[in-house]
Design a protein around this motif. Sequence first.
Motif, PDB file in Angstrom:
ATOM      1  N   MET A   1       0.834  -1.200   0.000  1.00  0.00           N
ATOM      2  CA  MET A   1       0.000   0.000   0.000  1.00  0.00           C
ATOM      3  C   MET A   1       0.873   1.257   0.000  1.00  0.00           C
ATOM      4  O   MET A   1       2.030   1.222   0.418  1.00  0.00           O
ATOM      5  N   LYS A   2       0.282   2.340  -0.457  1.00  0.00           N
ATOM      6  CA  LYS A   2       0.965   3.627  -0.430  1.00  0.00           C
ATOM      7  C   LYS A   2       0.524   4.382   0.825  1.00  0.00           C
ATOM      8  O   LYS A   2      -0.649   4.728   0.970  1.00  0.00           O
ATOM      9  N   LEU A   3       1.483   4.602   1.716  1.00  0.00           N
ATOM     10  CA  LEU A   3       1.176   5.210   3.001  1.00  0.00           C
ATOM     11  C   LEU A   3       1.963   6.490   3.189  1.00  0.00           C
ATOM     12  O   LEU A   3       3.082   6.633   2.683  1.00  0.00           O
ATOM     13  N   SER A   4       1.390   7.403   3.958  1.00  0.00           N
ATOM     14  CA  SER A   4       2.172   8.533   4.467  1.00  0.00           C
ATOM     15  C   SER A   4       1.962   8.579   5.966  1.00  0.00           C
ATOM     16  O   SER A   4       0.882   8.269   6.472  1.00  0.00           O
ATOM     17  N   VAL A   5       3.015   8.947   6.673  1.00  0.00           N
ATOM     18  CA  VAL A   5       2.977   9.064   8.125  1.00  0.00           C
ATOM     19  C   VAL A   5       3.396  10.483   8.479  1.00  0.00           C
ATOM     20  O   VAL A   5       4.535  10.888   8.199  1.00  0.00           O
ATOM     21  N   ILE A   6       2.488  11.236   9.052  1.00  0.00           N
ATOM     22  CA  ILE A   6       2.762  12.645   9.347  1.00  0.00           C
ATOM     23  C   ILE A   6       3.162  12.767  10.815  1.00  0.00           C
ATOM     24  O   ILE A   6       2.375  12.495  11.711  1.00  0.00           O
ATOM     25  N   GLY A   7       4.422  13.147  11.021  1.00  0.00           N
ATOM     26  CA  GLY A   7       5.017  13.186  12.349  1.00  0.00           C
ATOM     27  C   GLY A   7       6.087  12.118  12.449  1.00  0.00           C
ATOM     28  O   GLY A   7       5.814  10.935  12.220  1.00  0.00           O
ATOM     29  N   THR A   8       7.333  12.513  12.773  1.00  0.00           N
ATOM     30  CA  THR A   8       8.433  11.541  12.822  1.00  0.00           C
ATOM     31  C   THR A   8       9.034  11.454  14.224  1.00  0.00           C
ATOM     32  O   THR A   8      10.244  11.405  14.395  1.00  0.00           O
ATOM     33  N   GLY A   9       8.154  11.453  15.231  1.00  0.00           N
ATOM     34  CA  GLY A   9       8.607  11.165  16.581  1.00  0.00           C
ATOM     35  C   GLY A   9       8.710   9.658  16.762  1.00  0.00           C
ATOM     36  O   GLY A   9       8.818   8.903  15.785  1.00  0.00           O
ATOM     37  N   TYR A  10       8.678   9.195  18.012  1.00  0.00           N
ATOM     38  CA  TYR A  10       8.780   7.760  18.272  1.00  0.00           C
ATOM     39  C   TYR A  10       7.714   6.981  17.524  1.00  0.00           C
ATOM     40  O   TYR A  10       8.010   6.013  16.817  1.00  0.00           O
ATOM     41  N   ASP A  30       7.397  15.568   8.111  1.00  0.00           N
ATOM     42  CA  ASP A  30       7.546  16.373   9.327  1.00  0.00           C
ATOM     43  C   ASP A  30       7.801  17.819   8.932  1.00  0.00           C
ATOM     44  O   ASP A  30       8.549  18.076   7.982  1.00  0.00           O
ATOM     45  N   LYS A  31       7.172  18.749   9.640  1.00  0.00           N
ATOM     46  CA  LYS A  31       7.369  20.167   9.336  1.00  0.00           C
ATOM     47  C   LYS A  31       8.737  20.661   9.766  1.00  0.00           C
ATOM     48  O   LYS A  31       9.191  21.728   9.324  1.00  0.00           O
ATOM     49  N   ASP A  32       9.419  19.896  10.635  1.00  0.00           N
ATOM     50  CA  ASP A  32      10.760  20.248  11.102  1.00  0.00           C
ATOM     51  C   ASP A  32      11.770  19.877  10.019  1.00  0.00           C
ATOM     52  O   ASP A  32      12.151  18.710   9.868  1.00  0.00           O
ATOM     53  N   PHE A  66      11.633  10.662   3.157  1.00  0.00           N
ATOM     54  CA  PHE A  66      11.366  11.673   4.183  1.00  0.00           C
ATOM     55  C   PHE A  66      11.247  13.048   3.533  1.00  0.00           C
ATOM     56  O   PHE A  66      12.067  13.420   2.686  1.00  0.00           O
ATOM     57  N   THR A  67      10.210  13.784   3.927  1.00  0.00           N
ATOM     58  CA  THR A  67       9.959  15.073   3.291  1.00  0.00           C
ATOM     59  C   THR A  67       9.209  16.009   4.240  1.00  0.00           C
ATOM     60  O   THR A  67       8.581  15.561   5.206  1.00  0.00           O
ATOM     61  N   SER A  68       9.262  17.293   3.910  1.00  0.00           N
ATOM     62  CA  SER A  68       8.427  18.282   4.606  1.00  0.00           C
ATOM     63  C   SER A  68       7.247  18.705   3.739  1.00  0.00           C
ATOM     64  O   SER A  68       6.453  19.557   4.139  1.00  0.00           O
ATOM     65  N   ASP A  69       7.131  18.094   2.561  1.00  0.00           N
ATOM     66  CA  ASP A  69       6.083  18.447   1.605  1.00  0.00           C
ATOM     67  C   ASP A  69       4.826  17.624   1.873  1.00  0.00           C
ATOM     68  O   ASP A  69       4.633  16.538   1.320  1.00  0.00           O
ATOM     69  N   ILE A  70       3.963  18.128   2.738  1.00  0.00           N
ATOM     70  CA  ILE A  70       2.764  17.395   3.105  1.00  0.00           C
ATOM     71  C   ILE A  70       1.771  17.308   1.940  1.00  0.00           C
ATOM     72  O   ILE A  70       1.037  16.335   1.807  1.00  0.00           O
ATOM     73  N   LYS A  71       1.796  18.303   1.065  1.00  0.00           N
ATOM     74  CA  LYS A  71       0.892  18.306  -0.087  1.00  0.00           C
ATOM     75  C   LYS A  71       1.152  17.099  -0.978  1.00  0.00           C
ATOM     76  O   LYS A  71       0.217  16.364  -1.349  1.00  0.00           O
ATOM     77  N   GLU A  72       2.393  16.861  -1.327  1.00  0.00           N
ATOM     78  CA  GLU A  72       2.745  15.736  -2.183  1.00  0.00           C
ATOM     79  C   GLU A  72       2.474  14.411  -1.484  1.00  0.00           C
ATOM     80  O   GLU A  72       2.006  13.455  -2.103  1.00  0.00           O
ATOM     81  N   ALA A  73       2.755  14.359  -0.178  1.00  0.00           N
ATOM     82  CA  ALA A  73       2.544  13.116   0.571  1.00  0.00           C
ATOM     83  C   ALA A  73       1.067  12.740   0.604  1.00  0.00           C
ATOM     84  O   ALA A  73       0.702  11.574   0.382  1.00  0.00           O
ATOM     85  N   VAL A  74       0.208  13.716   0.872  1.00  0.00           N
ATOM     86  CA  VAL A  74      -1.238  13.453   0.920  1.00  0.00           C
ATOM     87  C   VAL A  74      -1.747  13.023  -0.452  1.00  0.00           C
ATOM     88  O   VAL A  74      -2.506  12.059  -0.571  1.00  0.00           O
ATOM     89  N   ALA A  75      -1.340  13.737  -1.477  1.00  0.00           N
ATOM     90  CA  ALA A  75      -1.843  13.462  -2.823  1.00  0.00           C
ATOM     91  C   ALA A  75      -1.453  12.079  -3.323  1.00  0.00           C
ATOM     92  O   ALA A  75      -2.214  11.434  -4.052  1.00  0.00           O
ATOM     93  N   ALA A 103      -4.958  17.791  10.082  1.00  0.00           N
ATOM     94  CA  ALA A 103      -6.264  17.500   9.492  1.00  0.00           C
ATOM     95  C   ALA A 103      -6.648  18.553   8.468  1.00  0.00           C
ATOM     96  O   ALA A 103      -7.202  18.237   7.402  1.00  0.00           O
ATOM     97  N   ALA A 104      -6.339  19.812   8.774  1.00  0.00           N
ATOM     98  CA  ALA A 104      -6.639  20.897   7.837  1.00  0.00           C
ATOM     99  C   ALA A 104      -5.850  20.720   6.541  1.00  0.00           C
ATOM    100  O   ALA A 104      -6.380  20.914   5.434  1.00  0.00           O
ATOM    101  N   SER A 105      -4.577  20.350   6.663  1.00  0.00           N
ATOM    102  CA  SER A 105      -3.745  20.150   5.467  1.00  0.00           C
ATOM    103  C   SER A 105      -4.235  18.965   4.645  1.00  0.00           C
ATOM    104  O   SER A 105      -4.256  19.022   3.407  1.00  0.00           O
ATOM    105  N   ILE A 106      -4.637  17.903   5.316  1.00  0.00           N
ATOM    106  CA  ILE A 106      -5.163  16.742   4.590  1.00  0.00           C
ATOM    107  C   ILE A 106      -6.411  17.134   3.805  1.00  0.00           C
ATOM    108  O   ILE A 106      -6.563  16.795   2.619  1.00  0.00           O
TER     109      ILE A 106
END
Length: 430
Positions: A1-10, A30-32, A66-75, A103-106
Amino acid sequence: MKLSVIGTGYVGLVSGVCFAELGNQVICVDKDSEKIKMLNNLEMPIYEPGLKELVQNNVQESRISFTSDIKEAVASSDVIFIAVGTPPLPNGQADLRFIEAVAASIGKYMNDYKLIVNKSTVPVGTGDFVREIVMKHQAEPVDFDIVSVPEFLREGNAIQDSMNPDRVIIGASSNKAAEIMKKLHEPFNAPVLITDVKSAEMIKYASNAFLATKISFINEIANICEKVGANVKEVAKGMGYDKRIGDKFLNAGIGYGGSCFPKDTTALVEIAASVDYDFKILKSVVDVNKKQRFKVIDSLKQIYDNLDGKKVAVLGLAFKPNTDDLREAPSINIIEELIAKNVHVKAYDPIAMNNATKIIRNTITYSSSVLEAVEGVDAIILVTEWHELIEADWFTIGNLVNKKIIIDGRNVIDSDLVESLGFIYKGIGV
């Protein structure tokens, strides 16, 4: 499956790389930007045994990026995991600002059906909240489902827990969503429980609160044992043989810390209060835990009437072994209290000292080894049960200290051994 995980903490990083290890295509977001730069250079932002090797392997196999581009990850993803932090607010409630932002970005960037999975620990009802936020930010209506799949990994054992879970809880809002999640988790070969979203959200809090309760309970028993002359180790062992109780989380000591138990117990108390329910048991659990970490200082005061000017080695700073995490670590409160009593603190931890310098603002001496930390001290306090500390060379240590005194905050040191070497040994409830 094609997955995205938003947030790269533990939770996010470990979950992402474990899904990739199973053959999925994973984008970690991650936005960082500094954290993303580190990950792209194969440098880990957290310490977790085996994590770096797993990330390296899946990067080489082109299964994770790994990326900070949430738009591409969601799409480009079919399933989107939300794994951002939910830190406590001053009143103990979970702060959902990061959940809301994701949630707003998604909603803004989704272009076709998406399955949105809450992996973060969130209050009951957050699934409905996320749904509202996503719909509010959609440019035009696009179908989606909300699922809650709480994580139960333990820091220091996170990869093992993720790849071999005790159970998988899927709180689904539709049969379609439930089937997708079941298929994704099939390779884990674990029992799967399908519930409604709110029940799944509650299962996470209830599980952590119950484990915290066991810890505070056995610590209360330990405190009574000290007064009546019993040994809490034997008491816990006898209790643990009862299959209704079990032997896990019955190790008396200075209480729990970390990113989950303190935050989740307090949050559940607030969730109860929000529906006009007084969660008296859990309030007591929290109160007992706050006080328990100072037991080691009480033991020290039983030996020294006056701590002014004494030198004390604090061994272990992380809230538990095999992590560099100091969130809610007992060591912080213990060191603060020692400093307040004009004690000179020498500290050592195999992994967490770099993080400690950013958190512990008091003036203490950081040591490069156990032997350096104990040299010339009037007492040793063991705070974190690192194997290196449990198996330390106590004979050599005995020749370096000023006074042979050990306060064992985790009941893990061989008391017979150190007492045979002339140490005064004090554990918790023994």
